[in-house]
Design a protein around this motif. Structure first.
Motif, PDB file in Angstrom:
ATOM      1  N   UNK B 354       1.036  -1.205   0.100  1.00  0.00           N
ATOM      2  CA  UNK B 354       0.098  -0.124  -0.169  1.00  0.00           C
ATOM      3  C   UNK B 354       0.828   1.157  -0.133  1.00  0.00           C
ATOM      4  N   UNK B 355       0.581   2.037  -0.814  1.00  0.00           N
ATOM      5  CA  UNK B 355       1.539   3.012  -1.069  1.00  0.00           C
ATOM      6  C   UNK B 355       0.669   4.236  -0.845  1.00  0.00           C
ATOM      7  N   UNK B 356       0.986   5.295  -0.070  1.00  0.00           N
ATOM      8  CA  UNK B 356       0.117   6.577   0.421  1.00  0.00           C
ATOM      9  C   UNK B 356       0.867   7.644   0.243  1.00  0.00           C
ATOM     10  N   UNK B 357       0.310   8.689  -0.545  1.00  0.00           N
ATOM     11  CA  UNK B 357       0.937  10.058  -0.974  1.00  0.00           C
ATOM     12  C   UNK B 357      -0.078  11.297  -0.513  1.00  0.00           C
ATOM     13  N   UNK B 358       0.635  12.171  -0.234  1.00  0.00           N
ATOM     14  CA  UNK B 358      -0.432  13.425  -0.132  1.00  0.00           C
ATOM     15  C   UNK B 358      -0.986  13.384   0.816  1.00  0.00           C
ATOM     16  N   UNK B 359      -0.863  12.736   1.887  1.00  0.00           N
ATOM     17  CA  UNK B 359      -1.719  12.249   3.144  1.00  0.00           C
ATOM     18  C   UNK B 359      -1.711  13.628   3.985  1.00  0.00           C
ATOM     19  N   UNK B 406      -2.926   5.142  -2.628  1.00  0.00           N
ATOM     20  CA  UNK B 406      -3.921   6.176  -2.349  1.00  0.00           C
ATOM     21  C   UNK B 406      -3.313   7.562  -2.331  1.00  0.00           C
ATOM     22  N   UNK B 407      -3.844   8.458  -2.883  1.00  0.00           N
ATOM     23  CA  UNK B 407      -3.156   9.743  -3.195  1.00  0.00           C
ATOM     24  C   UNK B 407      -4.392  10.754  -3.132  1.00  0.00           C
ATOM     25  N   UNK B 408      -3.628  11.895  -2.320  1.00  0.00           N
ATOM     26  CA  UNK B 408      -4.531  13.163  -2.462  1.00  0.00           C
ATOM     27  C   UNK B 408      -3.725  14.357  -2.888  1.00  0.00           C
ATOM     28  N   UNK B 409      -4.678  15.174  -3.544  1.00  0.00           N
ATOM     29  CA  UNK B 409      -4.121  16.460  -3.861  1.00  0.00           C
ATOM     30  C   UNK B 409      -5.074  17.586  -4.054  1.00  0.00           C
ATOM     31  N   UNK B 410      -4.553  18.591  -3.605  1.00  0.00           N
ATOM     32  CA  UNK B 410      -5.407  19.928  -3.999  1.00  0.00           C
ATOM     33  C   UNK B 410      -5.119  20.201  -5.321  1.00  0.00           C
ATOM     34  N   UNK B 411      -6.305  20.712  -5.844  1.00  0.00           N
ATOM     35  CA  UNK B 411      -6.293  21.141  -7.212  1.00  0.00           C
ATOM     36  C   UNK B 411      -7.624  22.406  -7.413  1.00  0.00           C
ATOM     37  N   UNK B 416      -8.446  16.107  -4.853  1.00  0.00           N
ATOM     38  CA  UNK B 416      -8.619  14.830  -5.796  1.00  0.00           C
ATOM     39  C   UNK B 416      -7.920  13.731  -4.877  1.00  0.00           C
ATOM     40  N   UNK B 417      -8.872  12.741  -4.879  1.00  0.00           N
ATOM     41  CA  UNK B 417      -8.412  11.558  -4.293  1.00  0.00           C
ATOM     42  C   UNK B 417      -8.169  10.392  -5.100  1.00  0.00           C
ATOM     43  N   UNK B 418      -7.089   9.624  -5.486  1.00  0.00           N
ATOM     44  CA  UNK B 418      -6.962   8.728  -6.244  1.00  0.00           C
ATOM     45  C   UNK B 418      -6.770   7.277  -5.564  1.00  0.00           C
ATOM     46  N   UNK B 499      -3.727  -3.739 -16.903  1.00  0.00           N
ATOM     47  CA  UNK B 499      -2.659  -2.849 -16.296  1.00  0.00           C
ATOM     48  C   UNK B 499      -3.393  -2.371 -15.038  1.00  0.00           C
ATOM     49  N   UNK B 500      -4.608  -2.182 -14.855  1.00  0.00           N
ATOM     50  CA  UNK B 500      -5.106  -1.562 -13.818  1.00  0.00           C
ATOM     51  C   UNK B 500      -6.470  -1.151 -13.930  1.00  0.00           C
ATOM     52  N   UNK B 501      -6.854  -0.377 -12.612  1.00  0.00           N
ATOM     53  CA  UNK B 501      -7.790   0.724 -12.620  1.00  0.00           C
ATOM     54  C   UNK B 501      -7.437   1.855 -11.724  1.00  0.00           C
ATOM     55  N   UNK B 502      -8.182   2.901 -12.063  1.00  0.00           N
ATOM     56  CA  UNK B 502      -7.862   4.182 -11.197  1.00  0.00           C
ATOM     57  C   UNK B 502      -9.040   4.915 -10.844  1.00  0.00           C
ATOM     58  N   UNK B 503      -9.422   5.120  -9.541  1.00  0.00           N
ATOM     59  CA  UNK B 503     -10.795   5.684  -9.132  1.00  0.00           C
ATOM     60  C   UNK B 503     -10.550   7.050  -8.819  1.00  0.00           C
TER      61      UNK B 503
END
Lengths: 164, 647
Positions: B354-359, B406-411, B416-418, B499-503
């Protein structure tokens, strides 16, 4: 002492109702559900809502939907004027307003004074009527306001409109 | 504790981790004991004994042991939850765990150390050296109480060492200068003796040595040897307070202690200080206003306007500061997934990292709490359906360990949470087949990738071959979408088969306030969120072209935009003809429309009031607001207007 006890017991058993008029009929609702009584002010209509949903008003910062009971009870329409009253109710955790013609008084009724409502046939749905009361030649219809104005009905009706 | 345990499991051999876990359990035990929460104190005591063995190196942490410890953490949480919220727990689970811990104890009989676990009743002599630190009294402890407790355990001889005492004139009455050397003859175990010092182990130098009666050289012991007997004794002593077995069983693995508690917030003092300052400024500005109005004449008008502008600035700053109070970093939600991913990965036999970024991105507290369920569902979906087993992955040429990120970013004004995985991705053929089976498309119709991906959000839609505990029943993604939309956000999916999915979840940062453009249609005023407006244009007959007799488009710099008449959407009876209104170009979701209104009235910040509190969600409406004259104006939902048109 005994009479005092009896009297005390008698008053405890009474429930209080708020009586109001709609057209030529008089109705009562449980007063504990009534929050306040206001005049009819500008209502902002909400598009694509059922006919009995008149719109919303601003109640000290809270958005409250206003329901036209006449349409719900299928009475004839009237124009609303400065004598029209809106009863603000607190039911099922929500604040809802209902438009009525006028409010008369607060009546205390004991359980035995309430007579059962007669069945008027399958054509007329009367499951919201809790009973009838006779008071000085007036007949008051006691209604379960929650059944009449529940959001579930409004929500499910709304959903029907959405998917249509 | 949980984070540290997971670290240990991952292979970290940092001794500080074990120490930290031990200290935590020790504090819980001490605190709950002195407050009378016997069940917690008792359980913590047993856990502490086991952890003691771990930290002294007598036991190596293997997977099984870590599992046991993690389950113990769950039990501790539920015990604490019971005390805080009154949620009953199944004591049988606690009992079972205690038995397992006891089994671990008995399994590990330390080798090489003499067994001072005397048969019950045998008298042991302990030599105790107790030297409180200088600041001992400051923590509210008193050596005399401890010595008395020791005395209650058996026969005690004490020798007080006063060599450290300074002359009377120099004594600090709040400092401790004395130390004691004691000999205690007792039938109790060293564990029980150490118990007397439970509260003060950090504030003193302590040594407890069992001196064998036979006069052998005492072996220096730094840790008391945990005794299964002492464990039982404690159980008797406390009488456990066994609760009635008719309590509700709580699912420990998914316990959500915070959920039912009355809402409290932890706020940094800094934020509060900032608030206090801002309110102070507001009060000053208000006084200025009052003064201006008291002695008003028209020459002072400019000054009055300036003061009101200042007032507006103050209010805006205050508003931002207050909203910031409720903001918490997304790590609050993301952090909980480490455990979840680990447990599910193990249950499914899949290797997942599990990789977490932008927390550190911050979100309103209520949004964060409501985000947990949809995120959990998406994560579970990925783990269950998306990511393949190690064998499958190797077969497909992918690394054995699947990655979930899991990634979170202000835009802009959004966050945006991916949720991304490198698993199977969505299979368009399977989706098409399912759609045909459900009658959603004709049997000869084909789906393009985009439409296929939208279909998975429909209620009842699932291409899972088997329904598992976690997912597959088809009652998931539609709820996820609903939850997200109710927060004012959107969820989309992109996927590449194999290859994968992105929500992608997009959420507004502040729920309560929006910059709005006031528009008029008929006699009604509506509010359009400014964020979605790109430009406005006066309309004239020539701009509007018809298509197929019904649809209308306008040409804007070479691009044709579909026309949406606001009066049609809102069923406003009277409106203007096409040629006389104003076009408001709106953009949402990479789609653009031209919204036709009668006139533009103005622009301002509005406070969003919920329609759903007392009514329900209405299509095309994001909420309502109250205008300056007390009337209610409806706020339009740009997304649904744009979307509604495209369909």
């Amino acid at each position: 002492m005994y009479e005092l006890n009896q009297k005390r017991q008698k008053t405890v058993a009474k429930q209080e109702f708020l009586a109001f008029t709609l057209g030529r009929e008089e109705y009562c609702i449980d007063i504990l559900k009534v929050q306040e009584i206001r005049g009819y002010e500008t209502v902002t209509p909400i598009p694509n809502t059922p006919a009995f949903m008149k719109g919303v008003v601003n109640l000290r910062g809270l958005i409250v939907p206003i329901i036209d009971l006449r349409i719900k009870l299928q009475l004839e329409m009237v124009t609303y004027d400065q004598f029209t009253v809106v009863i603000i109710l607190s039911i099922c955790g929500r604040i809802v307003g209902v438009v009525v013609d006028s409010v008369s008084d607060v009546i205390a009724l004991a359980a035995d004074e309430i007579k059962e409502a007669p069945q008027l046939g399958a054509a007329i749905k009367t499951d919201y009527i809790n009973g009838l009361v006779t008071l000085d030649e007036r007949m008051l219809i006691i209604i379960d306001i929650e059944k009449l104005a529940t959001m579930e009905e409004i929500i499910s009706l709304g959903k029907v409109l959405e998917t249509a | 504790m949980e984070t540290d345990l997971l670290e240990i499991e991952r292979g970290s051999s940092d001794p500080e981790l074990l120490q930290s876990i031990f200290r935590t359990v020790h504090s819980i035990k001490g605190g709950s004991g002195s407050l009378g929460f016997d069940a917690i104190a008792d359980f913590s005591h047993q856990l502490e004994s086991l952890l003691d063995k771990l930290r002294s190196g007598q036991v190596e942490p293997n997977r099984e042991l870590v599992n046991l410890l993690l389950r113990s953490v769950d039990v501790e949480r539920s015990l604490l939850g019971e005390v805080q919220n009154g949620i009953g727990i199944d004591m049988s689970v606690v009992e079972q765990l205690k038995n397992e811990i006891a089994q671990w104890h008995s399994r590990v009989i330390p080798i090489g150390l003499p067994n001072t676990e005397a048969a019950v009743g045998q008298v042991i002599t302990y030599r105790i050296e107790f030297k409180p630190h200088r600041g001992f009294f400051l923590s509210g402890n008193d050596p005399i109480r401890i010595l008395r407790e020791l005395a209650s355990l058996g026969e005690i001889e004490t020798n007080c060492e006063i060599s450290q005492l300074p002359p009377l004139a120099e004594i600090d009455p709040e400092a401790s200068y004395l130390s004691w050397a004691c000999r205690l003859r007792t039938v109790h175990t060293s564990d029980a003796v150490r118990e007397a010092f439970a509260w003060v182990t950090d504030d003193c130098d302590l040594s407890i040595q069992a001196v064998p009666e036979l006069g052998e050289l005492p072996r220096p012991q730094h840790n008391p040897i945990p005794n299964p007997h002492s464990v039982d004794r404690r159980a008797e002593d406390h009488g456990l307070g066994r609760r009635a077995s008719d309590r509700v069983t709580m699912d420990l693995a998914t316990s959500d202690v915070g959920a039912t508690r009355q809402q409290t917030l932890q706020v940094t003092a800094e934020k509060i200080d900032g608030l206090v300052n801002l309110v102070g400024e507001l009060v000053i500005t208000q006084t200025m206003l009052k003064q201006s109005i008291d002695h008003f004449d028209i020459s002072r008008l400019v000054q009055l306007q300036a003061t009101i502008a200042l007032f507006e600035r103050n209010t805006r700053e205050l508003q931002q500061a207050v909203l910031a109070i409720r903001m918490l970093p997304v790590s609050f939600v993301f952090g909980r997934f480490h455990r979840l991913v680990r447990d599910i990965g193990m249950a499914l036999g899949k290797k997942i990292s599990l990789e977490i970024s932008g927390e550190n991105s911050e979100l309103d507290k209520s949004v964060i709490e409501k985000l947990f369920d949809p995120l959990t569902h998406l994560v579970r979906n990925s783990l269950d359906h998306g990511l393949e087993t190690p064998e499958e992955r190797l077969g497909a040429g992918k690394p054995e360990v699947g990655t979930l990120s899991l990634h979170a970013q202000h835009r802009g004004g959004h966050i945006e949470i991916v949720v991304r995985d490198d698993g199977r991705g969505l299979d368009p053929d399977k989706i098409a087949a399912k759609a045909r089976a459900l009658g959603l498309i004709a049997s000869d119709e084909t789906l393009d990738a985009q439409r296929a991906q939208q279909l998975i959000f429909r209620s009842g839609f699932s291409t899972a071959d088997r329904v598992s505990d976690l997912s597959g029943r088809g009652v998931g993604l539609d709820v996820v979408r609903e939850n997200i939309t109710s927060l004012g956000g959107r969820v989309e999916v992109t996927s590449t088969p194999g290859q994968g999915s992105m929500f992608l979840i997009r959420l507004p940062l502040t729920l309560a306030i929006v910059e709005g453009m006031f528009v008029q249609v008929g006699a009604d005023t509506f509010v359009l969120p400014l964020a979605f407006i790109t430009e406005c244009m006066q309309s004239n007959e020539q701009m509007v072209k018809r298509i197929a007799g019904q649809g209308m488009v306008v040409e804007v710099r070479g691009e044709y935009l579909p026309v949406v008449e606001l009066r049609r959407i809102c069923n406003v009876a009277d409106g203007m003809e096409i040629g006389k209104g104003v076009f408001v170009m709106m953009e949402a979701d990479n789609k653009r429309v031209a919204l036709l209104v009668d006139a533009l009235i103005g622009q301002d910040q509005v406070v969003i009031k919920s329609l759903e509190t007392n009514y329900r969600r209405v299509d095309h409406l994001a909420g309502a607001t109250i205008l300056g004259d007390g009337r209610v104006a409806l706020i339009l939902d740009a997304n649904s207007i744009v979307r509604g048109q495209i369909h």
